[in-house]
Scaffold this motif. Structure first.
Motif, mmCIF file in Angstrom:
data_model
loop_
_atom_site.group_PDB
_atom_site.id
_atom_site.type_symbol
_atom_site.label_atom_id
_atom_site.label_comp_id
_atom_site.label_asym_id
_atom_site.label_seq_id
_atom_site.Cartn_x
_atom_site.Cartn_y
_atom_site.Cartn_z
ATOM 1 N N THR A 1 4.790 2.999 12.483
ATOM 2 C CA THR A 1 4.494 3.253 11.071
ATOM 3 C C THR A 1 5.296 2.314 10.185
ATOM 4 O OG1 THR A 1 3.980 5.571 11.521
ATOM 5 C CG2 THR A 1 4.544 5.015 9.256
ATOM 6 N N MET A 2 6.565 2.106 10.549
ATOM 7 C CA MET A 2 7.381 1.195 9.749
ATOM 8 C C MET A 2 6.777 -0.209 9.739
ATOM 9 S SD MET A 2 11.171 -0.328 10.017
ATOM 10 C CE MET A 2 10.531 -1.951 10.332
ATOM 11 N N TYR A 3 6.393 -0.696 10.924
ATOM 12 C CA TYR A 3 5.848 -2.057 11.006
ATOM 13 C C TYR A 3 4.457 -2.165 10.381
ATOM 14 C CZ TYR A 3 9.862 -3.424 13.742
ATOM 15 O OH TYR A 3 11.141 -3.705 14.130
ATOM 16 N N LYS A 4 3.792 -1.035 10.232
ATOM 17 C CA LYS A 4 2.514 -1.039 9.524
ATOM 18 C C LYS A 4 2.731 -1.320 8.032
ATOM 19 C CE LYS A 4 -1.088 2.180 8.068
ATOM 20 N NZ LYS A 4 -1.513 3.570 8.064
ATOM 21 N N LYS B 1 12.588 -5.553 9.498
ATOM 22 C CA LYS B 1 13.710 -5.060 8.699
ATOM 23 C C LYS B 1 13.877 -5.886 7.431
ATOM 24 C CE LYS B 1 18.600 -3.973 8.759
ATOM 25 N NZ LYS B 1 19.852 -3.930 9.535
ATOM 26 N N GLU B 2 13.679 -7.207 7.527
ATOM 27 C CA GLU B 2 13.846 -8.025 6.328
ATOM 28 C C GLU B 2 12.822 -7.644 5.255
ATOM 29 O OE1 GLU B 2 13.180 -12.560 5.503
ATOM 30 O OE2 GLU B 2 15.261 -12.260 6.198
ATOM 31 N N GLY B 3 11.621 -7.291 5.673
ATOM 32 C CA GLY B 3 10.624 -6.823 4.713
ATOM 33 C C GLY B 3 11.085 -5.559 4.007
ATOM 34 N N LEU B 4 11.749 -4.703 4.741
ATOM 35 C CA LEU B 4 12.290 -3.476 4.161
ATOM 36 C C LEU B 4 13.456 -3.783 3.213
ATOM 37 C CD1 LEU B 4 11.707 -0.479 4.265
ATOM 38 C CD2 LEU B 4 13.088 -0.313 6.323
ATOM 39 N N VAL B 5 14.286 -4.746 3.598
ATOM 40 C CA VAL B 5 15.391 -5.173 2.725
ATOM 41 C C VAL B 5 14.834 -5.725 1.409
ATOM 42 C CG1 VAL B 5 17.296 -6.816 2.450
ATOM 43 C CG2 VAL B 5 16.977 -5.625 4.633
ATOM 44 N N LEU B 6 13.811 -6.555 1.507
ATOM 45 C CA LEU B 6 13.201 -7.128 0.307
ATOM 46 C C LEU B 6 12.599 -6.032 -0.576
ATOM 47 C CD1 LEU B 6 11.551 -10.280 1.886
ATOM 48 C CD2 LEU B 6 13.478 -10.259 0.288
ATOM 49 N N ALA B 7 11.937 -5.055 0.046
ATOM 50 C CA ALA B 7 11.353 -3.954 -0.732
ATOM 51 C C ALA B 7 12.448 -3.131 -1.412
ATOM 52 C CB ALA B 7 10.499 -3.073 0.171
ATOM 53 N N TYR B 8 13.556 -2.919 -0.724
ATOM 54 C CA TYR B 8 14.702 -2.203 -1.299
ATOM 55 C C TYR B 8 15.229 -2.935 -2.534
ATOM 56 C CZ TYR B 8 19.876 -1.827 -1.513
ATOM 57 O OH TYR B 8 21.185 -1.741 -1.913
ATOM 58 N N LEU B 9 15.424 -4.235 -2.422
ATOM 59 C CA LEU B 9 15.948 -5.005 -3.556
ATOM 60 C C LEU B 9 14.919 -5.129 -4.678
ATOM 61 C CD1 LEU B 9 17.931 -7.744 -1.629
ATOM 62 C CD2 LEU B 9 18.866 -5.797 -2.907
ATOM 63 N N GLU B 10 13.641 -5.223 -4.317
ATOM 64 C CA GLU B 10 12.590 -5.234 -5.355
ATOM 65 C C GLU B 10 12.605 -3.925 -6.134
ATOM 66 O OE1 GLU B 10 9.138 -6.026 -3.000
ATOM 67 O OE2 GLU B 10 9.479 -8.192 -2.981
ATOM 68 N N THR C 1 0.848 -1.177 0.000
ATOM 69 C CA THR C 1 0.000 0.000 0.000
ATOM 70 C C THR C 1 0.891 1.236 0.000
ATOM 71 O OG1 THR C 1 -1.640 -1.194 1.284
ATOM 72 C CG2 THR C 1 -1.838 1.185 1.234
ATOM 73 N N SER C 2 0.783 2.027 -1.033
ATOM 74 C CA SER C 2 1.640 3.200 -1.157
ATOM 75 C C SER C 2 1.117 4.331 -0.281
ATOM 76 C CB SER C 2 1.694 3.639 -2.617
ATOM 77 O OG SER C 2 2.612 4.681 -2.755
ATOM 78 N N SER C 3 2.031 5.010 0.350
ATOM 79 C CA SER C 3 1.706 6.190 1.136
ATOM 80 C C SER C 3 2.975 7.027 1.234
ATOM 81 C CB SER C 3 1.221 5.809 2.540
ATOM 82 O OG SER C 3 2.322 5.383 3.328
ATOM 83 N N PRO C 4 2.844 8.311 1.545
ATOM 84 C CA PRO C 4 4.054 9.136 1.692
ATOM 85 C C PRO C 4 5.012 8.577 2.746
ATOM 86 C CG PRO C 4 2.117 10.531 1.524
ATOM 87 C CD PRO C 4 1.621 9.108 1.633
ATOM 88 N N ALA C 5 4.472 8.073 3.854
ATOM 89 C CA ALA C 5 5.334 7.528 4.909
ATOM 90 C C ALA C 5 6.087 6.295 4.400
ATOM 91 C CB ALA C 5 4.503 7.170 6.134
ATOM 92 N N ARG C 6 5.385 5.432 3.671
ATOM 93 C CA ARG C 6 6.037 4.232 3.136
ATOM 94 C C ARG C 6 7.140 4.625 2.158
ATOM 95 N NH1 ARG C 6 6.517 0.664 -0.962
ATOM 96 N NH2 ARG C 6 6.581 -1.544 -0.380
ATOM 97 N N GLU C 7 6.864 5.592 1.307
ATOM 98 C CA GLU C 7 7.863 6.023 0.330
ATOM 99 C C GLU C 7 9.085 6.629 1.020
ATOM 100 O OE1 GLU C 7 7.750 5.125 -2.830
ATOM 101 O OE2 GLU C 7 5.905 4.124 -2.215
ATOM 102 N N ARG C 8 8.858 7.408 2.091
ATOM 103 C CA ARG C 8 9.998 7.971 2.837
ATOM 104 C C ARG C 8 10.822 6.868 3.478
ATOM 105 N NH1 ARG C 8 6.155 11.488 4.792
ATOM 106 N NH2 ARG C 8 6.413 10.753 6.942
ATOM 107 N N LEU C 9 10.145 5.877 4.052
ATOM 108 C CA LEU C 9 10.845 4.741 4.651
ATOM 109 C C LEU C 9 11.676 4.002 3.612
ATOM 110 C CD1 LEU C 9 8.062 3.363 6.988
ATOM 111 C CD2 LEU C 9 10.434 3.796 7.700
ATOM 112 N N LEU C 10 11.083 3.733 2.481
ATOM 113 C CA LEU C 10 11.785 2.984 1.444
ATOM 114 C C LEU C 10 12.954 3.785 0.885
ATOM 115 C CD1 LEU C 10 12.009 0.409 -0.129
ATOM 116 C CD2 LEU C 10 10.262 1.261 -1.701
ATOM 117 N N GLN C 11 12.773 5.086 0.703
ATOM 118 C CA GLN C 11 13.872 5.920 0.208
ATOM 119 C C GLN C 11 15.011 5.977 1.223
ATOM 120 O OE1 GLN C 11 14.115 7.296 -3.021
ATOM 121 N NE2 GLN C 11 16.199 7.286 -2.244
ATOM 122 N N ALA C 12 14.661 6.137 2.493
ATOM 123 C CA ALA C 12 15.693 6.168 3.530
ATOM 124 C C ALA C 12 16.438 4.836 3.585
ATOM 125 C CB ALA C 12 15.062 6.471 4.892
ATOM 126 N N ALA C 13 15.698 3.737 3.551
ATOM 127 C CA ALA C 13 16.329 2.417 3.592
ATOM 128 C C ALA C 13 17.206 2.190 2.369
ATOM 129 C CB ALA C 13 15.260 1.329 3.685
#
Length: 198
Positions: free
Chosen positions: A52-55, A60-69, A13-25
């Motif tokens: 918010t991150m866990y939402k 962290k592994e989910g964030l790693v996977l999103a980064y590589l995706e 689910t895209s949101s500004p918070a998710r995009e900021r998290l993904l960009q930072a990661a």
């Protein structure tokens, strides 16, 4: 619905918070390494809470996977953009070589994100599976282009181009992009030209 499925759906689910998290990661993982960057640092840089991150991500592994995706999507989009320029396999091969050279110079100046991640995840698991899938897609796409261009032994051409890209991304970080980028392009074009002869 399982917790994993719910987490995966939330992550998409895209949101500004998710995009900021993904960009930072993405910035932190690529520039500083995955294991050296903690969740607290990511949420601080993104300006969000841990909740918010866990939402949005399954830890962290989910964030790693999103980064590589995201890295995978970026490379696939380069191929898609090249295909919009021309459907001639010879032209596409040249565009791919030029695109990789530009990537070495401009974007991936600290090595290949997939090789870097593989070094931090030596054991089998979701991260290594994603890396393997990405590499198989990349190799297969190069093989299709080589075959479409009528090159001799398209499997060998694809394997050589993958190897050259791997070496160039690492070499660009160690020896400088201005030295390695042109050397990659010259050598890749030599591989392609040799496969046209004989």
């Amino acid at each position: 619905m399982s917790t994993t499925v719910a987490a995966t759906n939330a992550a998409r689910t895209s949101s500004p918070a998710r995009e900021r998290l993904l960009q930072a990661a993405t910035d932190l993982f690529y520039n500083e390494g995955i294991h050296s960057v903690g969740v607290d640092r990511i949420v601080e840089v993104a300006g969000v809470t841990r909740a918010t991150m866990y939402k949005h991500f399954a830890g962290k592994e989910g964030l790693v996977l999103a980064y590589l995706e995201g890295e995978d999507r970026g490379l696939r989009s380069l191929f898609a953009e090249a295909a919009q320029v021309s459907d001639d396999p010879d032209v596409l091969l040249d565009l791919v070589v030029a695109g990789i050279e530009q990537d070495i110079r401009d974007r991936h100046t600290r090595g290949c994100p997939f090789i870097n991640a593989a070094a931090e995840y030596p054991s089998e698991g979701p991260v290594r599976e994603l890396i393997a899938d990405h590499r198989e897609w990349f190799r297969g796409t190069l093989r299709q282009l080589a075959e479409g261009a009528g090159l001799r032994d398209p499997d060998e051409v694809a394997a050589s181009l993958v190897l050259l890209r791997d070496a160039a991304l690492v070499g660009g970080y160690l020896d400088g992009q201005d030295r390695v980028g042109p050397a990659f392009a010259r050598t890749a074009r030599d591989v392609i030209a040799a496969a046209r002869r004989g």
